[in-house]
Structures are given as structure tokens and as C-alpha cells.
Design an enzyme around this catalytic site. Structure first.
Site, PDB file in Angstrom:
ATOM      1  N   GLU A  44      -3.921  10.290  -1.394  1.00  0.00           N
ATOM      2  CA  GLU A  44      -4.515   9.961  -2.672  1.00  0.00           C
ATOM      3  C   GLU A  44      -3.864   8.709  -3.246  1.00  0.00           C
ATOM      4  O   GLU A  44      -2.697   8.433  -3.027  1.00  0.00           O
ATOM      5  CB  GLU A  44      -4.337  11.117  -3.671  1.00  0.00           C
ATOM      6  CG  GLU A  44      -4.928  12.442  -3.225  1.00  0.00           C
ATOM      7  CD  GLU A  44      -3.916  13.299  -2.480  1.00  0.00           C
ATOM      8  OE1 GLU A  44      -2.854  12.764  -2.115  1.00  0.00           O
ATOM      9  OE2 GLU A  44      -4.201  14.484  -2.248  1.00  0.00           O
ATOM     10  N   ASP A  86       6.564 -28.157   9.224  1.00  0.00           N
ATOM     11  CA  ASP A  86       6.550 -29.601   9.339  1.00  0.00           C
ATOM     12  C   ASP A  86       7.941 -30.109   8.985  1.00  0.00           C
ATOM     13  O   ASP A  86       8.760 -29.379   8.422  1.00  0.00           O
ATOM     14  CB  ASP A  86       5.494 -30.182   8.394  1.00  0.00           C
ATOM     15  CG  ASP A  86       5.323 -31.667   8.565  1.00  0.00           C
ATOM     16  OD1 ASP A  86       5.602 -32.178   9.661  1.00  0.00           O
ATOM     17  OD2 ASP A  86       4.916 -32.329   7.589  1.00  0.00           O
ATOM     18  N   ASP A 350       2.993 -29.664   3.792  1.00  0.00           N
ATOM     19  CA  ASP A 350       2.500 -30.178   2.515  1.00  0.00           C
ATOM     20  C   ASP A 350       1.570 -31.374   2.644  1.00  0.00           C
ATOM     21  O   ASP A 350       1.167 -31.949   1.643  1.00  0.00           O
ATOM     22  CB  ASP A 350       3.676 -30.554   1.608  1.00  0.00           C
ATOM     23  CG  ASP A 350       4.536 -31.663   2.201  1.00  0.00           C
ATOM     24  OD1 ASP A 350       4.264 -32.065   3.354  1.00  0.00           O
ATOM     25  OD2 ASP A 350       5.472 -32.121   1.522  1.00  0.00           O
ATOM     26  N   ASP A 354      -1.510 -31.030   7.693  1.00  0.00           N
ATOM     27  CA  ASP A 354      -1.039 -29.654   7.858  1.00  0.00           C
ATOM     28  C   ASP A 354      -2.109 -28.616   7.518  1.00  0.00           C
ATOM     29  O   ASP A 354      -1.913 -27.422   7.785  1.00  0.00           O
ATOM     30  CB  ASP A 354       0.189 -29.404   6.970  1.00  0.00           C
ATOM     31  CG  ASP A 354       1.378 -30.236   7.384  1.00  0.00           C
ATOM     32  OD1 ASP A 354       1.655 -30.287   8.590  1.00  0.00           O
ATOM     33  OD2 ASP A 354       2.028 -30.838   6.507  1.00  0.00           O
ATOM     34  N   ASN A 418      -1.241  20.801   4.490  1.00  0.00           N
ATOM     35  CA  ASN A 418      -2.278  21.594   3.828  1.00  0.00           C
ATOM     36  C   ASN A 418      -3.529  21.705   4.690  1.00  0.00           C
ATOM     37  O   ASN A 418      -4.099  22.803   4.858  1.00  0.00           O
ATOM     38  CB  ASN A 418      -2.639  20.944   2.481  1.00  0.00           C
ATOM     39  CG  ASN A 418      -1.494  21.011   1.484  1.00  0.00           C
ATOM     40  OD1 ASN A 418      -0.594  21.849   1.611  1.00  0.00           O
ATOM     41  ND2 ASN A 418      -1.498  20.115   0.503  1.00  0.00           N
ATOM     42  N   ASN A 443      -8.090  19.124  -3.374  1.00  0.00           N
ATOM     43  CA  ASN A 443      -7.448  17.845  -3.066  1.00  0.00           C
ATOM     44  C   ASN A 443      -7.469  16.906  -4.265  1.00  0.00           C
ATOM     45  O   ASN A 443      -6.490  16.217  -4.565  1.00  0.00           O
ATOM     46  CB  ASN A 443      -8.169  17.199  -1.879  1.00  0.00           C
ATOM     47  CG  ASN A 443      -7.439  15.972  -1.361  1.00  0.00           C
ATOM     48  OD1 ASN A 443      -6.290  16.058  -0.974  1.00  0.00           O
ATOM     49  ND2 ASN A 443      -8.124  14.836  -1.361  1.00  0.00           N
TER      50      ASN A 443
END
Length: 469
Positions: A44, A86, A350, A354, A418, A443
Site C-alpha cells: 500500500e 567532459d 556543459d 555534450d 496475510n 487490505n
């Protein structure tokens, strides 16, 4: 975990349904009973727990001046075992400075410096550290010069040319990667514009190559400068870059970050290996690696990569430390090959070149001052150029995953007990232990139907998982 739940649930449904059919119970009741048990097995609040964990992780990252654009990237951070980076601005300080402007004999050459400054001053493409360093290196004067046109830089030509006019004469000024400039030159010149003394390029090539090697082995990035006078009515076009006169070289310095070796040691302690992927000369990349690691790297160049098939590149990439002289598409190929080999890869870059690799990686990391396309492609944006944040991101991702798995293990074990007890009971009882609606209601309201102590324990333990450091 989702795939595991689907597999277990499907197996549970089939087994329980088959057993109850074998006991001659109504098929519809047996099927609904089996499906209800499978649904009850799912933890849950799992989506809520995962989302809260990721949100708390993003909040902690924001406090460290890191913008997380994609929440699951926090957990991806924790899973990485390779950091591909890089060189410029990530492993180096990113403040490129002009170290020298030399003629082909290795002597200082103000004329080469001035023409490179004019090229950087009049170019109108995207801003870059090299042109910024050139503009700051000289208080030149552009009076008398008029910009006519430009041939922008691209990653195939690796050159940038501007077409300028002065006193009725037009000149094409070119700078770029040394070998790419040399291949368009026919002669080597000395002197001023209009009175250049030229010699064949073949005679000067050995000393130019020797000068390049000396500078590159010292970690200096080398560019070439060339010029050509064109017709007074010429317009900027790539075919003008031919039969040029080579003037000299520019050397740029960008030292390693002072904290780079320390942070890379932290990453190594976390099980994250570094691989450098750069378009720079192999000797410059080797010098940087030796400064960070103290030993020569296992090297693979762009030319060698172009000759490798996908399986061969996958094998070689695992064994390589530094990839040098690569283009943007090859960066993407390298990252994809490493992922295909089973690694979880983060890419740090950057620049415009890239962007493909940032998209191909499990986690793309850029910086706030990066090119727009690089920031857009990244999953995580650093507000400051600080490698330590990468190590912090790995730890944060693993903390978030550990908190989530703790909750999953606890809830799944309780639910499995259970559901298994009801499944086993259905075998020995002459009737179904609970109707499907009763299983789902139990449940759904499990907290109200368990003892007060167990209920409080579940709540307290869930809060503990969320606050775990």
C-alpha cells in the site's frame, strides 16, 4: 520490483486458481479470489512513499544549489557505477586563458595574436570560453575593419572564419583545431598583412608538428591561425577556406580543479569509476589524466572509434580511461556502449557538443552556466561548478533508494504473510476463507483491523524510513 510483483502476482493467480478448480469450486469465485489475493500482495502507498522520498531528496539537493529536473534521476544517481565527464569546465577550472601566441618557429608573434583577436571580436556565433579568453587577452583596435560575413564553427570542420574588409581589401581570418586549419593551408607566412613572406607548408610542417607536440604534452590546448586575401566582392562560403597562409599557433591553459583529485577519490570509494570523454588532443587529455591519477591512461581516440563496430567498441570502452579527439556523435556512442555493457552511466558536460551524450546517459548532469541545449538535455543542473555535488548526489540517491526499499520489504513481507495464509487456508477449508470483496476491504482498511500496537508500529516505522539520514 514492479516486474517482480507482476511475475509473483501472475504466478499466484494461476496456482491458486488451479488449486481451487481442482477442488471443484466455482470457476468465477476461484478466479476472483485469486485476483484479490494478488492485489492484496502489492504494498500500500508505494507510489506515495516513492514520491515523498524523491521529493525530500530533491529538497536536500536544492539546498546544495542543485536543480533536479527529473525526480527519478535522484535514484538513478545512486545506481551509477561510471561517471563520464567532459574535460573543460568540469575536471578543469573552466577559466581558459591565452598562454601564448607563437609563429611557426616558436617565437612570440603579436601579429598572430592580433588576427586571432579580430576573429574572436567579429564572430557572432555562440559564446565560448576560447573566444572570451582571446577578447580579454588584448586591448586591440578594430577601427578600420568591417565585418562582411562569417563561416560559423561546426564539429566537422572544427574551424571558424570571419570575412573582414579594410581599405577596400577583403581578408578571411580563420582559427580552429590545428590539423583542420593546416589542411586548408598551402603556405606559411611571416610579416604583416599585405607584405607576407611565404614558404611552402611542407617545408614548415615538421617544426609546426614539433611545436604542437611540445605545447600539448605540457597540457596546453593548441589552435591554428590562418589568413587569405580574397576578391573584393567575395562572400563568406566554406570554399574560401583553401590555399590559405598559415601564420602561427595559439596556446590556451586550463588547469585541473584543485579539488578534482579529492572528489574523484570519494567517488572511487563509492564504487564510481571515472572516464574522460573530450574532443581535445590526446596529449592534452593524457596530461590532465596524469595530473589527476598520477599514471598514464588507457587511451582511445576518435579515429580509432570510427573504425570499431558496436560490439568492439563496447568491449574497448570498458577498458578505456580517456576518450580523446571525439566528436559529439562518438560521445553518444561511447555512453550508449557503456550502458549496453551493463553499466549505469552519468555524463557530466556543459557544451553544445555534450547534448547527445547527456540524453543518452542514465543521468545527464550540466551546470547553470552551460549552453542552453546542454541544460535542456540534462536531468540535473548544478548551480555551481562543484564536483563534490556529484558525490553528494550518489550518496543521496542511495539513501533515497534504501528508504524506499526498507518500506517495500516491510510492507511486502506483511502482505505476503496475510495473503499466503488465506491461500493455504483455502486448500484445507471446504469453502473460501474470505470473499474477494472482504479481502480487498481488509487490505484497504488494514490499519483499522490490526491491533493498536501494530498500527502504531507501522506508522512510526514509515515515518522513520522517511526521515532516515
Amino acid at each position: 520490483f514492479g516486474r517482480l510483483l507482476v511475475q509473483v502476482s501472475a504466478a499466484l493467480v494461476l496456482v491458486i486458481f488451479a488449486v481451487n478448480i481442482g477442488l471443484h469450486r466455482p470457476a468465477l469465485d476461484a478466479f476472483l479470489f485469486a485476483v484479490a489475493l494478488a492485489v492484496g500482495l502489492v504494498p500500500e502507498l508505494l507510489p506515495a512513499i516513492v514520491t515523498v522520498n524523491l521529493a525530500r531528496g530533491a529538497r536536500r539537493m536544492a539546498a546544495a544549489r542543485v536543480v533536479v529536473k527529473r525526480l527519478p534521476a535522484i535514484e538513478d544517481f545512486g545506481a551509477i557505477d561510471l561517471l563520464c565527464s567532459d574535460k573543460t569546465g568540469t575536471l578543469t577550472v573552466g577559466r581558459i586563458q591565452l598562454a601564448c601566441a607563437l609563429d611557426t618557429h616558436g617565437e612570440p608573434c603579436p601579429h598572430t595574436h592580433e588576427l586571432a583577436w579580430l576573429n574572436a571580436t567579429f564572430e557572432s556565433g555562440y559564446d565560448n570560453p576560447i573566444d572570451a579568453a582571446l577578447r580579454e587577452s588584448l586591448s586591440g583596435r578594430s577601427e578600420g575593419w568591417r565585418r562582411v560575413g562569417e563561416i560559423p564553427y561546426d564539429f566537422t570542420r572544427r574551424r571558424l572564419s570571419v570575412l573582414l574588409e579594410r581599405e577596400g581589401r577583403r581578408w578571411l581570418l580563420t582559427k580552429g583545431q590545428l590539423d583542420k586549419v593546416l589542411e586548408r593551408c598551402a603556405t606559411v607566412g611571416t610579416g604583416e598583412l599585405g607584405s607576407l613572406t611565404a614558404e611552402p607548408i611542407d617545408a614548415a610542417r615538421p617544426r609546426i608538428d614539433a611545436l604542437h607536440a611540445t605545447l600539448a604534452e605540457a597540457g596546453t590546448r593548441v589552435l591554428g591561425v590562418a589568413v587569405r586575401e580574397v576578391d573584393a566582392d567575395a562572400t563568406a562560403a566554406p570554399d574560401l577556406e583553401s590555399d590559405m597562409i598559415f601564420l602561427g599557433v595559439l596556446g590556451f591553459a586550463d588547469p585541473p580543479r584543485p579539488d578534482a583529485a579529492t572528489v574523484l577519490g570519494e567517488l572511487a570509494a563509492l564504487g564510481v569509476e571515472l572516464k574522460v570523454i573530450t574532443g581535445d588532443d590526446r596529449r592534452v587529455a593524457t596530461h590532465l589524466w596524469q595530473g589527476l591519477r598520477g599514471a598514464p591512461p588507457r587511451l582511445l581516440t576518435g579515429g580509432e572509434i570510427a573504425a570499431l563496430s558496436a560490439p568492439a567498441l563496447e568491449r574497448r570502452a570498458r577498458e578505456t580511461d580517456v576518450f580523446a579527439e571525439v566528436d559529439p556523435n562518438q560521445k553518444e556512442r561511447i555512453v550508449a556502449s557503456l550502458r549496453h555493457a551493463g553499466h549505469h552511466v552519468a555524463y557530466l558536460g556543459d557544451g553544445i557538443n555534450d547534448a547527445p551524450a547527456l540524453r543518452a546517459a542514465d543521468v545527464g548532469i550540466s551546470v547553470d552556466s552551460a549552453a542552453d541545449v546542454a541544460r535542456e538535455a540534462a536531468d540535473v543542473v548544478l548551480r555551481e561548478r562543484d564536483l563534490a555535488v556529484v558525490a553528494a548526489g550518489v550518496r543521496e540517491g542511495r539513501r533515497t533508494m534504501a528508504n524506499t526499499l526498507t518500506y517495500v520489504r516491510y510492507t511486502t513481507s506483511a502482505n505476503f504473510g496475510n495473503m499466503l495464509s488465506m491461500a493455504v487456508a483455502s486448500i484445507f477449508l471446504p469453502f473460501l476463507p474470505l470473499l474477494p470483496k472482504q479481502i480487498l476491504l481488509n487490505n484497504f482498511r488494514s490499519e483499522e483491523h490490526t491491533s493498536e500496537l501494530q498500527s502504531q508500529f507501522r506508522i512510526s516505522y514509515a515515518v522513520f524510513c522517511l526521515k532516515k539520514k
